[in-house]
Scaffold this active site. Structure first.
Site, PDB file in Angstrom:
ATOM      1  N   GLY A   1       0.946  -1.166  -0.089  1.00  0.00           N
ATOM      2  CA  GLY A   1      -0.146  -0.087  -0.054  1.00  0.00           C
ATOM      3  C   GLY A   1       0.987   1.229   0.118  1.00  0.00           C
ATOM      4  O   GLY A   1       2.039   1.041  -0.261  1.00  0.00           O
TER       5      GLY A   1
ATOM      6  N   GLU B   1       5.633  -3.177   0.637  1.00  0.00           N
ATOM      7  CA  GLU B   1       5.689  -3.074  -0.655  1.00  0.00           C
ATOM      8  C   GLU B   1       4.901  -1.672  -0.916  1.00  0.00           C
ATOM      9  O   GLU B   1       3.728  -1.638  -0.605  1.00  0.00           O
ATOM     10  CB  GLU B   1       4.949  -4.117  -1.369  1.00  0.00           C
ATOM     11  CG  GLU B   1       5.595  -5.192  -1.172  1.00  0.00           C
ATOM     12  CD  GLU B   1       6.766  -5.482  -2.562  1.00  0.00           C
ATOM     13  OE1 GLU B   1       6.838  -4.229  -3.331  1.00  0.00           O
ATOM     14  OE2 GLU B   1       7.524  -6.214  -2.565  1.00  0.00           O
TER      15      GLU B   1
ATOM     16  N   GLU C   1       3.910  10.719  -5.727  1.00  0.00           N
ATOM     17  CA  GLU C   1       3.252   9.476  -6.375  1.00  0.00           C
ATOM     18  C   GLU C   1       1.868   9.995  -6.925  1.00  0.00           C
ATOM     19  O   GLU C   1       1.217  10.459  -5.880  1.00  0.00           O
ATOM     20  CB  GLU C   1       3.199   8.201  -5.734  1.00  0.00           C
ATOM     21  CG  GLU C   1       2.407   7.015  -6.412  1.00  0.00           C
ATOM     22  CD  GLU C   1       2.266   5.918  -5.684  1.00  0.00           C
ATOM     23  OE1 GLU C   1       1.971   6.044  -4.406  1.00  0.00           O
ATOM     24  OE2 GLU C   1       2.499   4.925  -5.986  1.00  0.00           O
TER      25      GLU C   1
HETATM   26  P1  NAD Z   1      -3.256   2.396   1.350  1.00  0.00           P
HETATM   27  O1  NAD Z   1      -2.031   2.351   2.177  1.00  0.00           O
HETATM   28  O2  NAD Z   1      -4.407   3.514   1.488  1.00  0.00           O
HETATM   29  O3  NAD Z   1      -4.308   1.149   1.835  1.00  0.00           O
HETATM   30  C1  NAD Z   1      -3.896  -0.179   1.772  1.00  0.00           C
HETATM   31  C2  NAD Z   1      -4.326  -1.073   2.838  1.00  0.00           C
HETATM   32  O4  NAD Z   1      -4.021  -0.671   4.162  1.00  0.00           O
HETATM   33  C3  NAD Z   1      -5.808  -1.139   2.796  1.00  0.00           C
HETATM   34  O5  NAD Z   1      -6.299  -2.166   2.757  1.00  0.00           O
HETATM   35  C4  NAD Z   1      -6.183  -0.340   3.991  1.00  0.00           C
HETATM   36  O6  NAD Z   1      -7.548  -0.812   4.578  1.00  0.00           O
HETATM   37  C5  NAD Z   1      -5.223  -0.618   4.895  1.00  0.00           C
HETATM   38  N1  NAD Z   1      -4.983   0.356   5.960  1.00  0.00           N
HETATM   39  C6  NAD Z   1      -5.094   1.659   5.818  1.00  0.00           C
HETATM   40  N2  NAD Z   1      -4.784   2.104   6.969  1.00  0.00           N
HETATM   41  C7  NAD Z   1      -4.364   1.257   7.912  1.00  0.00           C
HETATM   42  C8  NAD Z   1      -3.841   1.180   9.282  1.00  0.00           C
HETATM   43  N3  NAD Z   1      -3.739   2.321   9.995  1.00  0.00           N
HETATM   44  N4  NAD Z   1      -3.667   0.009   9.736  1.00  0.00           N
HETATM   45  C9  NAD Z   1      -3.629  -1.073   9.032  1.00  0.00           C
HETATM   46  N5  NAD Z   1      -3.942  -1.101   7.822  1.00  0.00           N
HETATM   47  C10 NAD Z   1      -4.315  -0.063   7.228  1.00  0.00           C
HETATM   48  O7  NAD Z   1      -3.325   2.098  -0.263  1.00  0.00           O
HETATM   49  P2  NAD Z   1      -3.977   1.980  -1.273  1.00  0.00           P
HETATM   50  O8  NAD Z   1      -4.504   3.352  -1.560  1.00  0.00           O
HETATM   51  O9  NAD Z   1      -5.109   0.828  -1.058  1.00  0.00           O
HETATM   52  O10 NAD Z   1      -3.135   1.535  -2.430  1.00  0.00           O
HETATM   53  C11 NAD Z   1      -2.279   2.624  -3.225  1.00  0.00           C
HETATM   54  C12 NAD Z   1      -1.020   2.352  -2.883  1.00  0.00           C
HETATM   55  O11 NAD Z   1      -0.480   1.057  -2.920  1.00  0.00           O
HETATM   56  C13 NAD Z   1      -0.111   3.080  -3.719  1.00  0.00           C
HETATM   57  O12 NAD Z   1       0.854   4.012  -2.767  1.00  0.00           O
HETATM   58  C14 NAD Z   1       0.823   1.950  -4.312  1.00  0.00           C
HETATM   59  O13 NAD Z   1       1.881   2.553  -5.162  1.00  0.00           O
HETATM   60  C15 NAD Z   1       0.824   1.239  -3.375  1.00  0.00           C
HETATM   61  N6  NAD Z   1       1.240  -0.214  -4.035  1.00  0.00           N
HETATM   62  C16 NAD Z   1       2.315  -0.760  -3.851  1.00  0.00           C
HETATM   63  C17 NAD Z   1       2.551  -2.161  -4.425  1.00  0.00           C
HETATM   64  C18 NAD Z   1       3.995  -2.495  -4.426  1.00  0.00           C
HETATM   65  O14 NAD Z   1       4.172  -3.781  -4.960  1.00  0.00           O
HETATM   66  N7  NAD Z   1       5.033  -1.967  -4.147  1.00  0.00           N
HETATM   67  C19 NAD Z   1       1.540  -2.440  -5.459  1.00  0.00           C
HETATM   68  C20 NAD Z   1       0.300  -2.063  -5.233  1.00  0.00           C
HETATM   69  C21 NAD Z   1       0.499  -0.818  -4.720  1.00  0.00           C
END
Ligand code: NAD
Length: 491
Positions: free
Chosen positions: A238, A261, A393
């Site tokens: 994320g 990641e 990003e």
């Molecule tokens: P996000 O970080 O907002 O959320 C990701 C997950 O974390 C969700 O399931 C969310 O419910 C959970 N979450 C949120 N707050 C939390 C907390 N305080 N504690 C525990 N869990 C929590 O990301 P998003 O908007 O879903 O995805 C986009 C991001 O993910 C972008 O920055 C993207 O680059 C990244 N990403 C990275 C990869 C990689 O392989 N490096 C792959 C895909 C996406």
């Protein structure tokens, strides 16, 4: 009504009438937390209201996992591999249903979601093939003694994933921790939960009870998973903001092994000796327009050698303007909507602020539906590399073009961001390609390609892009700890 619209209605009503449940231990149960709506981002129509997990649901899933992990970890790797393959086979028999779930839930093109489902299953099977890679070492550390190590699973692994590859991540990211002998608790994004919840339902009866639980919910559910003391290994995909928050919460509740990641602001560098048409095609592929740029590896900064900048720009802007934007269930659509209206507004904010700061928008305006997540693929030049658009990003379909003259200038520009996930270099000069690969601060580098993930090759980032490597034997072993045994021989 055309056939596709009839199919659309069928799939939407199947989702609306489905009894959505969490999978916890041996049970499918409705969540005891708040109901969260999940919308179709192409139409903003409600698809389903799914109850999230309560704190007790999370703790129940962890307790079931603790129990299940004991026996699961003692099974032979080949035995676990057989069950993981059985799960892949069951999921494959529902491939079309799963692809439709992601298309409607995330707005991603149906043809692409069919590929995503296949990729998720391929990666599950890859980890089952790695079963015999779970080995230790023997070390000649003393005269006559025997010194050996063996890998030991952590027990319970929490897997938290984002919205952009809903099924592919759910399927592929549970395989390595399971194969290493752990029980897994998976939490998909609250924005796109449906295919992972379905996976959880389908896994019941294939895997032993408690070995896999699938929860639904937002940050509080993720936090509870991280805080639970029995969860010693957390793998997160994320944003870096949430990744760092997870490190903080993890540190408050024990010593946790956390892999991250995270996002990227990835550079694609085109030298004057590159095959220009291939580079343009690579740039379109690298931006992952089928995901509306919502991809961590998107090459959103393109660095062009001054002598080829004009030709590349002309070809690339035309290719982006030719992309067909529309409803993701239409077969000829290349770009659907973003995941929701808030994501669209966020991206429009980046575009407006960059334009106001003097960046030049090269792509044409498009008439797009006001509803939902539609945003036009956009290419800019004249972006200040130190500006918001040069540094942050966007996670949307916005590309910035820059120019350079010297190789050293390209390296400095590419590395001048806080992220370090992927990079792509286009050149036919072998020595230069390796010089660049060593100089670029990125975890995954392509020479004359973009976007392709090669099975077994470690993927992951440096700097703000993360810690840890996946999609490889490194990932499998990261779900184990090493136990060392020292045998001192009787004299
Ligand atoms: P996000 O970080 O907002 O959320 C990701 C997950 O974390 C969700 O399931 C969310 O419910 C959970 N979450 C949120 N707050 C939390 C907390 N305080 N504690 C525990 N869990 C929590 O990301 P998003 O908007 O879903 O995805 C986009 C991001 O993910 C972008 O920055 C993207 O680059 C990244 N990403 C990275 C990869 C990689 O392989 N490096 C792959 C895909 C996406």
């Amino acid at each position: 009504m055309n056939v596709r619209n009839e199919e659309l209605d069928l799939h939407e009503s199947a989702i609306a009438s489905h009894h959505w449940t969490l999978s916890i231990g041996s049970e499918r149960r409705p969540g005891r937390g708040n109901a969260l709506p999940t919308l179709n981002p192409s139409t903003s129509r409600l698809l389903a209201e799914v109850a999230s997990a309560s704190a007790d649901d999370v703790d129940d899933a962890v307790s079931a996992a603790v129990l299940a992990a004991q026996q699961w970890g003692e099974r032979s790797p080949l035995d676990r591999a057989r069950l993981v393959r059985d799960l892949a086979d069951v999921l494959e028999s529902h491939a079309e249903e799963l692809a439709w779930l992601d298309t409607l839930d995330a707005g991603l093109p149906l043809w692409m979601m069919r590929v995503d489902v296949a990729t998720g299953l391929q990666r599950m099977r890859m980890f089952s093939d790695f079963a015999l890679g779970l080995t230790g070492q023997t070390i000649p550390a003393s005269a006559g003694g025997v010194h050996l190590t063996f890998p030991r699973p952590f027990g319970v692994v929490a897997r938290i994933i984002p919205f952009n590859h809903p099924f592919m991540f759910a399927a592929s990211k549970l395989a390595a921790p399971l194969m290493a002998g752990n029980a897994v608790i998976l939490k998909p994004s609250e924005q796109t939960p449906l295919s992972a919840l379905r996976l959880g339902e389908l896994a019941q009866g294939v895997l032993p009870d408690g070995v896999l639980s699938v929860l639904h919910g937002g940050p509080p559910v993720g936090e509870r998973m991280v805080r639970n003391e029995a969860v010693r290994r957390i793998a997160f995909t994320g944003s870096h903001i949430v990744g760092r928050e997870i490190q903080r919460i993890g540190a408050e509740s024990g010593v946790k092994h956390i892999s991250l990641e995270l996002g990227g602001k990835n550079a694609m560098i085109v030298f004057d000796d590159a095959d220009m048409e291939a580079a343009v095609a690579g740039a379109v592929k690298g931006m992952n327009f089928a995901f509306v740029g919502q991809s961590c590896g998107s090459t959103s900064r393109i660095l062009l050698h001054r002598s080829v900048a004009e030709r590349f720009t002309e070809l690339f802007v035309k290719a982006v303007d030719d992309l067909r934007v529309g409803a993701p269930w239409e077969s000829d659509v290349q770009v659907g909507p973003m995941v929701d209206a808030a994501a669209r507004q966020r991206v429009e904010g980046f575009i407006e602020r960059a334009s106001a700061a003097g960046a030049v928008r090269l792509t044409a305006d498009r008439q797009l539906p006001d509803d939902g997540g539609f945003v036009a693929p956009t290419v800019f030049r004249g972006v200040d590399p130190r500006s918001e658009l040069g540094q942050e990003e966007v996670f949307g379909p916005v590309v910035s073009l820059f120019t350079f003259t010297e190789e050293s200038e390209a390296i400095a520009l590419a590395n001048d961001v806080r992220y370090g996930l992927t990079a792509s270099v286009w050149t036919n000069d072998l020595s230069r390609s390796f010089r660049m690969a060593r100089a670029l601060e990125a975890g995954y580098i392509w020479i004359n390609d973009t976007s392709t993930h090669f099975p077994g090759v470690p993927f992951g980032g440096t700097k703000l892009s993360g810690a840890g490597r996946e999609e490889s034997i490194d990932e499998l072993l990261s779900y184990t700890e090493t136990t060392a045994v020292n045998v001192v021989m009787a004299r």
